[in-house]
Structures are given as structure tokens and as C-alpha cells.
Design an enzyme around this catalytic site. Structure first.
Site, PDB file in Angstrom:
ATOM      1  N   ASP A 164       0.860  -1.192   0.000  1.00  0.00           N
ATOM      2  CA  ASP A 164       0.000   0.000   0.000  1.00  0.00           C
ATOM      3  C   ASP A 164       0.894   1.240   0.000  1.00  0.00           C
ATOM      4  O   ASP A 164       2.097   1.156   0.286  1.00  0.00           O
ATOM      5  CB  ASP A 164      -0.902   0.014   1.247  1.00  0.00           C
ATOM      6  CG  ASP A 164      -1.837   1.230   1.274  1.00  0.00           C
ATOM      7  OD1 ASP A 164      -2.400   1.576   0.221  1.00  0.00           O
ATOM      8  OD2 ASP A 164      -1.980   1.861   2.338  1.00  0.00           O
ATOM      9  N   SER A 165       0.273   2.387  -0.281  1.00  0.00           N
ATOM     10  CA  SER A 165       1.008   3.651  -0.213  1.00  0.00           C
ATOM     11  C   SER A 165       1.446   3.945   1.218  1.00  0.00           C
ATOM     12  O   SER A 165       2.309   4.783   1.432  1.00  0.00           O
ATOM     13  CB  SER A 165       0.104   4.790  -0.693  1.00  0.00           C
ATOM     14  OG  SER A 165      -1.018   4.895   0.169  1.00  0.00           O
TER      15      SER A 165
ATOM     16  N   CYS B 137      -4.395  -1.314  -2.074  1.00  0.00           N
ATOM     17  CA  CYS B 137      -4.562   0.128  -2.272  1.00  0.00           C
ATOM     18  C   CYS B 137      -5.488   0.305  -3.464  1.00  0.00           C
ATOM     19  O   CYS B 137      -5.172  -0.158  -4.574  1.00  0.00           O
ATOM     20  CB  CYS B 137      -3.193   0.749  -2.538  1.00  0.00           C
ATOM     21  SG  CYS B 137      -3.240   2.508  -2.917  1.00  0.00           S
TER      22      CYS B 137
ATOM     23  N   GLU C 175      -1.959   8.592   8.341  1.00  0.00           N
ATOM     24  CA  GLU C 175      -0.529   8.257   8.293  1.00  0.00           C
ATOM     25  C   GLU C 175       0.227   8.836   9.498  1.00  0.00           C
ATOM     26  O   GLU C 175       1.199   8.266   9.961  1.00  0.00           O
ATOM     27  CB  GLU C 175       0.112   8.803   7.010  1.00  0.00           C
ATOM     28  CG  GLU C 175      -0.235   8.026   5.752  1.00  0.00           C
ATOM     29  CD  GLU C 175       0.379   6.634   5.693  1.00  0.00           C
ATOM     30  OE1 GLU C 175       1.562   6.500   6.021  1.00  0.00           O
ATOM     31  OE2 GLU C 175      -0.348   5.684   5.345  1.00  0.00           O
TER      32      GLU C 175
ATOM     33  N   CYS D 134     -11.152   3.356   0.106  1.00  0.00           N
ATOM     34  CA  CYS D 134      -9.707   3.522   0.286  1.00  0.00           C
ATOM     35  C   CYS D 134      -9.363   2.667   1.494  1.00  0.00           C
ATOM     36  O   CYS D 134     -10.090   2.690   2.496  1.00  0.00           O
ATOM     37  CB  CYS D 134      -9.393   5.002   0.539  1.00  0.00           C
ATOM     38  SG  CYS D 134      -7.726   5.331   1.153  1.00  0.00           S
TER      39      CYS D 134
ATOM     40  N   HIS E  80      -7.304   2.955   3.730  1.00  0.00           N
ATOM     41  CA  HIS E  80      -7.047   3.691   4.975  1.00  0.00           C
ATOM     42  C   HIS E  80      -8.351   3.928   5.754  1.00  0.00           C
ATOM     43  O   HIS E  80      -8.323   4.086   6.979  1.00  0.00           O
ATOM     44  CB  HIS E  80      -6.431   5.062   4.668  1.00  0.00           C
ATOM     45  CG  HIS E  80      -4.969   5.046   4.357  1.00  0.00           C
ATOM     46  ND1 HIS E  80      -4.478   4.584   3.160  1.00  0.00           N
ATOM     47  CD2 HIS E  80      -3.890   5.449   5.087  1.00  0.00           C
ATOM     48  CE1 HIS E  80      -3.150   4.713   3.159  1.00  0.00           C
ATOM     49  NE2 HIS E  80      -2.773   5.234   4.320  1.00  0.00           N
TER      50      HIS E  80
HETATM   51  N1  DGL Z   1      -4.835   3.146   0.776  1.00  0.00           N
HETATM   52  C1  DGL Z   1      -4.862   3.898  -0.468  1.00  0.00           C
HETATM   53  C2  DGL Z   1      -6.152   3.559  -1.228  1.00  0.00           C
HETATM   54  O1  DGL Z   1      -6.759   2.542  -0.928  1.00  0.00           O
HETATM   55  C3  DGL Z   1      -4.606   5.312  -0.132  1.00  0.00           C
HETATM   56  C4  DGL Z   1      -4.346   6.166  -1.275  1.00  0.00           C
HETATM   57  C5  DGL Z   1      -3.394   7.283  -1.035  1.00  0.00           C
HETATM   58  O2  DGL Z   1      -2.255   7.044  -0.638  1.00  0.00           O
HETATM   59  O3  DGL Z   1      -3.801   8.408  -1.332  1.00  0.00           O
HETATM   60  O4  DGL Z   1      -6.563   4.234  -2.133  1.00  0.00           O
END
Ligand code: DGL
Length: 268
Positions: free
Chosen positions: A8-9, A71, A149, A181, A183
Site C-alpha cells: 500500500d502507499s 490500495c 498516516e 480507500c 485507509h
Molecule cells: N490506501 C490507499 C487507497 O486505498 C490510499 C491512497 C493514497 O495514498 O492516497 O486508495
């Protein structure tokens, strides 16, 4: 047992890893958080595609048998290329608009996701496959990922921003909200506080892990075991803070796994 990469990011994919450890605790995992570059949702499509491909290539080079792109943004922008490049099973995540349309009683569904996901061809193609008697209120959750984050998922600032983003969804009378998302499941408490207990929240982690399980069953014979696998946390920013956030955000008992955290030095 298999080695599974989860990418993931940042810390969002921990919501998917959590479910994976619940359903498939016997496997070994590498969780890769590109927190030095989060949020992806504000980067260009090309950048997201290139970076996601590089990091998934790295996970494959470490011996992963399968990778979960945990993600929505990276899935929308890069999954096709990743699948074309790597020869292992790649499982993606998508906003659960289909189950949401099926579960909604009043056919009004809110979708909270990154701007990039909402604008992507992949998301809009998925939307076009659904009957148009369901109204989707799409809302970009700008600013939420950086707050999560930085460990502020439950802060007053996050609640205020969330209230602003959820207002159009609430005003439209949605009875179902898609957490588009990875997150956002970590904002569940705040969402419930603002929208109440009756709204249905759609998080696709469970279905994603079921899909991973099916793919693994195709790859190898599944031998029942009570053993728990190892989890390696890799961060492009700060491995200590990734581990702390994993302990804080996940419900899995990490003490029953051999856990290690390392910096992703070579890929920064
Ligand atoms: N967890 C990512 C998603 O599902 C986050 C995206 C991001 O880093 O902006 O889209």
C-alpha cells in the site's frame, strides 16, 4: 506455506493484512508501506503506475508467491501493468460499489475514495456495469490519508474533516457508505459518530482475502496447520513507526507471529 506480499502507499493496507492474518494466519507476509510517498491519491497516474510496478517487482524478487495490492488507488492505476509484468497471482482492491448497490434499501450509496480512484477509468467502467437505479454520491476524501498516516485517525481535526466530506453523502440520505480507500476502515469510529449506527459500511477486505485464499489454493496444496507465520513490515519512511501503527490499528494479535520491521532502504 506461502509468502504473501501486501502493498500500500502507507498504513491503509494494514486493514487488509489484518483480515489476511484472521483468515490465513499460517502464511508468511511481507507488508510494504510506501509511507515516504503517501498519499498516492495526489500523484499523477503515470507516477503511481511506475512506482507500484517497481515495488511489486521488488516483492516478487523477494520470493512472494502472490501479492495483494492493498490500495484502491494503485489498483486503479497500475494493476493491469503489474499483472502483465509479473507472473505470480496479483490480487487488487476496488471500492465495493456492487455489494453496496445490492445491500442498499433506498438505492442511495455514498462512495468515499481518493480523487484518483474516483476519476480512474477502472472505477468508472465498474460503475457503468451497475444498474442506474442506484444513485452513487461520490466524494473524494482529500486530506484524510495524511492524518491517518500521522497517527491521528481518531483526532478532533480528522473528525472535522470527515464531517465536511460526509456532509453531501448525509444530505443525500445515503443508507450505505463504501469505504473506497484501504485507509478509511481506520476511520470507522468517527464515521459511526457522525453518521450513526444504522448506515451500512462496505469494506471489501474480507472478500479480497477470500480471493487471495482461492488463488493460493490453485497454486499449492493447503496443508492444515495451527502454526502462525512470520510478518515482515517494510517502510520507505520509518519502520519503527510502521510497527507501532500496526500494533495500534490492527486487531490481530501480532505477538503470535514472528514480527520484524525494516526500512526499505534500497527502494527509496
Ligand atoms: N490506501 C490507499 C487507497 O486505498 C490510499 C491512497 C493514497 O495514498 O492516497 O486508495
Amino acid at each position: 506455506m506461502a509468502l504473501i506480499g501486501v502493498f500500500d502507499s502507507g498504513v491503509g493496507g494494514l486493514s487488509v493484512l489484518d483480515e489476511a492474518l484472521r483468515q490465513l494466519p499460517q502464511h508468511d507476509y511481507i507488508y510494504l508501506a510506501d509511507s515516504a510517498n503517501a498519499p498516492y491519491g495526489e500523484k499523477s497516474s503515470d507516477w503511481i503506475a511506475k512506482r507500484s510496478l517497481t515495488l511489486c517487482g521488488y516483492l516478487a524478487s523477494k520470493g512472494c508467491d502472490a501479492i495483494v495490492v492493498a490500495c484502491n488507488t494503485a489498483t486503479a492505476e497500475a494493476i493491469k501493468q503489474i499483472r502483465e509484468t509479473l507472473s505470480i497471482p496479483i490480487i487488487g482492491v476496488e471500492p465495493g460499489i456492487k455489494p453496496a448497490a445490492m445491500q442498499s434499501q433506498n438505492n442511495i450509496v455514498g462512495v468515499l475514495a481518493t480523487e484518483t480512484t474516483l476519476k480512474s477509468d477502472k472505477f468508472n467502467a465498474l460503475l457503468n456495469t451497475l444498474p442506474n437505479d442506484c444513485q452513487f454520491i461520490r466524494q473524494a476524501g482529500a486530506g484524510l490519508v495524511p492524518l491517518i498516516e500521522s497517527g491521528n485517525a481518531d483526532s478532533e481535526e480528522t473528525l472535522e474533516l470527515l464531517a465536511k466530506h460526509l456532509e453531501p453523502i448525509q444530505d443525500a440520505g445515503a443508507d450505505t457508505l463504501v469505504l473506497g480507500c484501504t485507509h478509511y476502515p481506520f476511520l470507522r469510529k468517527g464515521i459511526r459518530k457522525l453518521l450513526g449506527e444504522s448506515i451500512t459500511l462496505i469494506d471489501t477486505s474480507e472478500a479480497v482475502v477470500r480471493q487471495l485464499k482461492r488463488q493460493l489454493e490453485n497454486l499449492q496444496e493447503v496443508i492444515p496447520t495451527v502454526q502462525h507465520g512470520a510478518v515482515l513490515f517494510l517502510s520507505s519512511k520509518n519502520e519503527e513507526s510502521l510497527l507501532m501503527m500496526a500494533q495500534d490499528l490492527m486487531s490481530a494479535d501480532l505477538t503470535s507471529h514472528a514480527v520484524e520491521a525494516r526500512i526499505l532502504g534500497e527502494m527509496r
